[in-house]
Structures are given as structure tokens and as C-alpha cells.
Design an enzyme around this catalytic site. Structure first.
Site, PDB file in Angstrom:
ATOM      1  N   GLU A 333      20.680  68.136 115.376  1.00 41.36           N
ATOM      2  CA  GLU A 333      21.693  69.186 115.342  1.00 41.36           C
ATOM      3  C   GLU A 333      23.084  68.598 115.154  1.00 41.36           C
ATOM      4  O   GLU A 333      23.473  67.679 115.868  1.00 41.36           O
ATOM      5  CB  GLU A 333      21.690  69.977 116.650  1.00 41.36           C
ATOM      6  CG  GLU A 333      20.395  70.687 116.979  1.00 41.36           C
ATOM      7  CD  GLU A 333      20.465  71.392 118.322  1.00 41.36           C
ATOM      8  OE1 GLU A 333      19.810  72.431 118.466  1.00 41.36           O
ATOM      9  OE2 GLU A 333      21.181  70.902 119.229  1.00 41.36           O
ATOM     10  N   CYS A 334      23.815  69.120 114.212  1.00 42.33           N
ATOM     11  CA  CYS A 334      25.235  68.842 114.028  1.00 42.33           C
ATOM     12  C   CYS A 334      25.523  67.336 114.000  1.00 42.33           C
ATOM     13  O   CYS A 334      25.289  66.688 112.989  1.00 42.33           O
ATOM     14  CB  CYS A 334      26.058  69.558 115.085  1.00 42.33           C
ATOM     15  SG  CYS A 334      27.777  69.829 114.574  1.00 42.33           S
TER      16      CYS A 334
END
Length: 455
Positions: A333-334
Site C-alpha cells: 500500500e502507498c
């Protein structure tokens, strides 16, 4: 199930009103009194719970009405405060600020869901009588019960505070005190908000000074009594959030260090309730992934700040690249997604080699990109679900990618904007959007089942 802890929401009139400072000080005052406190943050924030945790000595939780229904919010607060004397939740933005120009998914929404009294922090910097006008507006804005039971004035001088308190109490609201201006109590910020608690110089000393100030100017005992006034609530615990521990022996490695530390406590607890063993590791400091793991989660964070250190650690980059290429079930994620790229531009402007799973580079876009809540729809079958699966998520990043992916469609809650993003293969999700597993327990379950097959 019951939510029967004394509880309190500390809200603000807006971002920068001082609610994080006040929350930190109150948490320290409670600790000094020997009151064991569970802390929470409203909304999709990772950083404020780190401050709470440094003070309380226990992980902070997340209460987000976009991700969670009312019973789920009650469950999270009840579950995570079960061994505590009290629960304190810090609000997000302004008290009524939610999705778009509405109160949906706001701090007010949380206060109503868990039926907690709200203590409103009114930022008074640059204001005199206008602070009273702001307070009057907040008290009268809600059509029903505002849930606001008390007020603290922040950034107001000792000379002006008595008059502000007198005027506010004429409105029928109790004032629990004020916090005078003091630069020594200011918390630093950067492009994703505050710096993390571990980076604040003299953090413990600063919080002790803050608590000492609050003890002189704020009625802490009165605030405790306010929290004790919250009534006991009975509710149905969502069955999907208390699954049977079917995945014993499954080991999932989760990145957690100064570069990767955006982790929802509830996500870790969901994995553990499914029977998984969570093994934390550091892509900055460790030489390679932990041994005998069945799955990998690369968390969000600030890899751009530590790009040089991440790049120098070639053995870790190779360990992760090899694991992902060989089919280790992976959620990135991210910041974790950025780490999987070939190149990452650091905050210093230099370009650093990364894991090389995703051909492309990440660099500072100069602006906050695709900020806010979204609903993702999978465009193809993959790790988290079949084509058509929908998952709520959140984006918040200044760095952008030359290869953001196109295997999900992201739609803003009001439908005003949509775009494609993310990678979704049989063994990998990688993209800027973050997930809270309470909003997509089936996606979490599918990930764990895939890890079990690997095992």
C-alpha cells in the site's frame, strides 16, 4: 456485546485548532493519575495514533465511519478498550467535516455512533470575540443533539481567557479551561501531516510540560467525570470481525520501521483473530525478509525520506523482489507500493534504485494527489477478490508514479471523479490506496487463504 467504558471525543473547530496537542496532554494527565486509557483517532489517520501510543504505552485504534458501520465502530472501541479504565478518541479536521460538504463520516458521526460526549477545542489564534461566534455556531449547527458537552479554548492568553469562559458559559456550555500560547508545546509537521512521534525531539519532555500546563489551566477531573457520564450500550458484534482462528501456523511479514509505519491496528488484529502470526520486520535495517513466511504486507509510510537507506540495503531489496516474483502473496500500500518500483526519487531529489517489481519510477508531484476516500472495483480476478469486487479505501500522497496501474477503478464517494489504479494479480495487490480490513473483511480472508495455500 457491551460498550461500557467511560469515553470521550476530543474534537476541534478545524485542522490546526489544537486537538492533537490537547489530546496528548489529557492522555498524559490520565496516565499520571494511573487511569489506563485506550486511545483512538477518528478518520484515516496513521500518525496521531503514534503520538497516543507513545503516551499510553499501547497501540492506538482507528474509528472511521466511511470504513465502518455504527456497530463496527462500537465493536472496535469496546474490543480495544476492554482492559482499560477509559477510552479517548481524537477527532479529525473540524467536528462536522465529513465527505464533501457534509457531516457524513465526520467526528460528529463517530460521537453519535458510540454515544460519547464531545469536548470541543476552539482555536483562538488571531481571534477575540469571533471565537465566541465560532463556538455559538458549532453548538447550534446540528439539527439534533450536537453531542458537545464541553469546551476548551486553545491559544488564548490568561488575560483574555476569563472573559471567553464567562461568555461561553452564558451560552449554556461548560468550559473546562484553556491552553495559553506556548511555542514549546508545538508539534512539527511535514507533507503528510505531523512528523511521527518517534521523530519529535524531546517528545516525553514536551508532553510532560504540556500535561503540567493543562493541570493548571484545565479541569482534568471534570473531564474524567464527563467521560464517566457516557451510558452503557448494547450492540450486535459483526460476525465477520470475529472470525474463527482458521489460519494457525500462517506467518505474515509486515514492514514496520521509521520508513514504513502507516499500519492500522485493526488490520493486524484481524489477521491475528484469523489465527495468523504477524512478524514485523524493517526494510531499512534488516538484511532480508523473515524466514518461513507465507505472506507479505508492505505498509505505507515515508520511504521517500529514507530512500537512500532503503536503496543501500541491497540484500533486502533482492529478498523482497525474489519473494514477490516467486509468488509470495503480497499487499503493498502507498509507501510499500512505491518501494516496489524500479526507481524512487528521494526527498533530497536524488533517484534511488528500489525493489524493481514495478517498472517505473515514483517522484514528488508537487501537489497532494487523488486525496480522500474512494471505492475500488476490481477490473479482473486477483488476490483480493474476483472481478467486480468492491472495496473501500483511502488515498493520500504527494509522490506519484509513472506506472500507477489500471486494474481497479477508483470512484469518489459522490461519484464526481473516477480513475484507474493499482495492480491486481493472483498473488499481489499493489497501489496507492490503503485498506482498512474492517471495511473489506472478505478481501482480508482471501489474502489469508492464499497465504495458507502457499504454506
Amino acid at each position: 456485546m457491551k460498550l461500557d467504558r467511560p469515553r470521550l471525543i476530543i474534537a476541534g473547530t478545524g485542522s490546526g485548532s489544537g486537538k492533537t496537542t490537547v489530546t496528548a496532554g489529557i492522555l498524559r494527565c490520565l496516565r499520571d493519575r494511573g487511569i489506563k486509557t485506550a486511545s483512538f483517532k477518528c478518520g484515516p489517520d496513521y500518525i496521531d495514533p503514534m503520538f497516543h501510543s507513545r503516551i499510553t504505552g499501547r497501540p492506538g485504534g482507528t474509528l472511521d465511519p466511511f470504513f465502518c458501520g455504527r456497530d463496527t465502530l462500537k465493536y472496535i472501541m469496546a474490543y480495544e478498550s476492554a482492559d482499560c479504565d477509559m477510552a479517548v478518541a481524537e477527532g479529525v479536521m473540524g467536528y462536522y467535516d465529513g465527505i464533501g460538504f457534509s457531516s457524513e463520516a465526520s467526528t460528529y458521526d463517530v460521537a453519535r455512533a458510540v454515544e460519547a460526549p464531545a469536548l470541543l477545542v476552539v482555536g483562538c489564534k488571531g481571534m477575540g470575540a469571533s471565537a465566541e461566534a465560532v463556538l455559538k455556531g458549532f453548538l447550534e449547527y446540528a439539527e439534533g443533539d450536537s453531542m458537545i458537552r464541553g469546551v476548551i479554548f486553545n491559544n488564548i492568553s490568561s488575560r483574555l481567557a476569563p472573559k471567553a469562559i464567562e461568555t461561553a458559559e452564558k451560552m449554556g456550555i461548560r468550559v473546562y479551561g484553556y491552553l495559553p500560547p506556548d511555542r514549546r508545546l508545538t508539534l512539527e509537521s511535514r507533507h503528510l501531516g505531523l512528523v511521527t512521534a518517534g521523530e519529535v525531539k524531546n517528545f516525553d519532555e514536551k508532553v510532560r510540560l504540556l500535561a503540567s500546563t493543562l493541570e493548571k489551566t484545565i479541569d482534568i477531573d471534570g473531564i474524567i467525570e464527563m467521560a464517566r457520564g457516557a451510558k452503557s450500550l448494547e450492540f450486535e458484534a459483526p460476525a465477520e470481525l470475529a472470525p474463527e482462528p482458521f489460519a494457525q501456523g500462517t506467518r505474515i511479514a509486515v514492514s514496520r520501521d521509521r520508513a514504513f509505519n502507516f499500519i492500522y491496528r485493526e488490520n493486524i488484529e484481524m489477521l491475528q483473530r484469523m489465527g495468523c502470526e504477524v512478524v514485523f520486520f524493517s526494510p531499512v535495517d534488516d538484511n532480508r525478509l523473515p524466514k518461513n513466511i507465507d505472506g507479505l504486507m508492505l505498509s505505507g509510510g515515508y520511504p521517500e525520506i529514507y530512500a537512500g537507506s532503503l536503496s543501500i540495503n541491497e540484500s533486502m531489496r533482492e529478498s523482497i523482489r525474489s519473494a514477490v516474483e516467486n509468488g509470495l502473496p503480497t499487499i503493498a500500500e502507498c509507501g510499500g507500493f512505491m518501494y516496489l518500483h524500479s526507481i524512487l526519487e528521494g526527498q533530497d531529489g536524488a533517484r534511488y534504485p528500489m525493489a524493481g517489481i514495478i517498472e517505473g519510477s515514483c517522484a514528488d508531484s508537487g501537489a497532494l494527489g487523488r486525496f480522500g476516500y474512494v471505492t475500488l472495483t476490481a477490473k479482473k480476478d486477483g488476490l483480493l477478490g474476483p472481478a467486480g469486487s468492491k472495496m473501500k479505501a483511502h488515498e493520500f500522497h504527494y509522490w506519484d508514479s509513472t506506472s500507477p496501474g489500471d486494474e481497479f477503478e477508483a470512484v469518489k464517494p459522490d461519484g464526481s471523479r473516477r480513475w484507474t489504479c493499482g495492480f491486481h494479480t493472483e498473488t499481489m495487490y499493489a497501489g496507492f490506496p490503503h485498506f482498512h480490513f474492517a471495511s473489506c473483511p472478505e478481501a482480508c480472508r482471501r489474502f489469508v487463504l492464499k497465504c495458507m495455500k502457499k504454506n
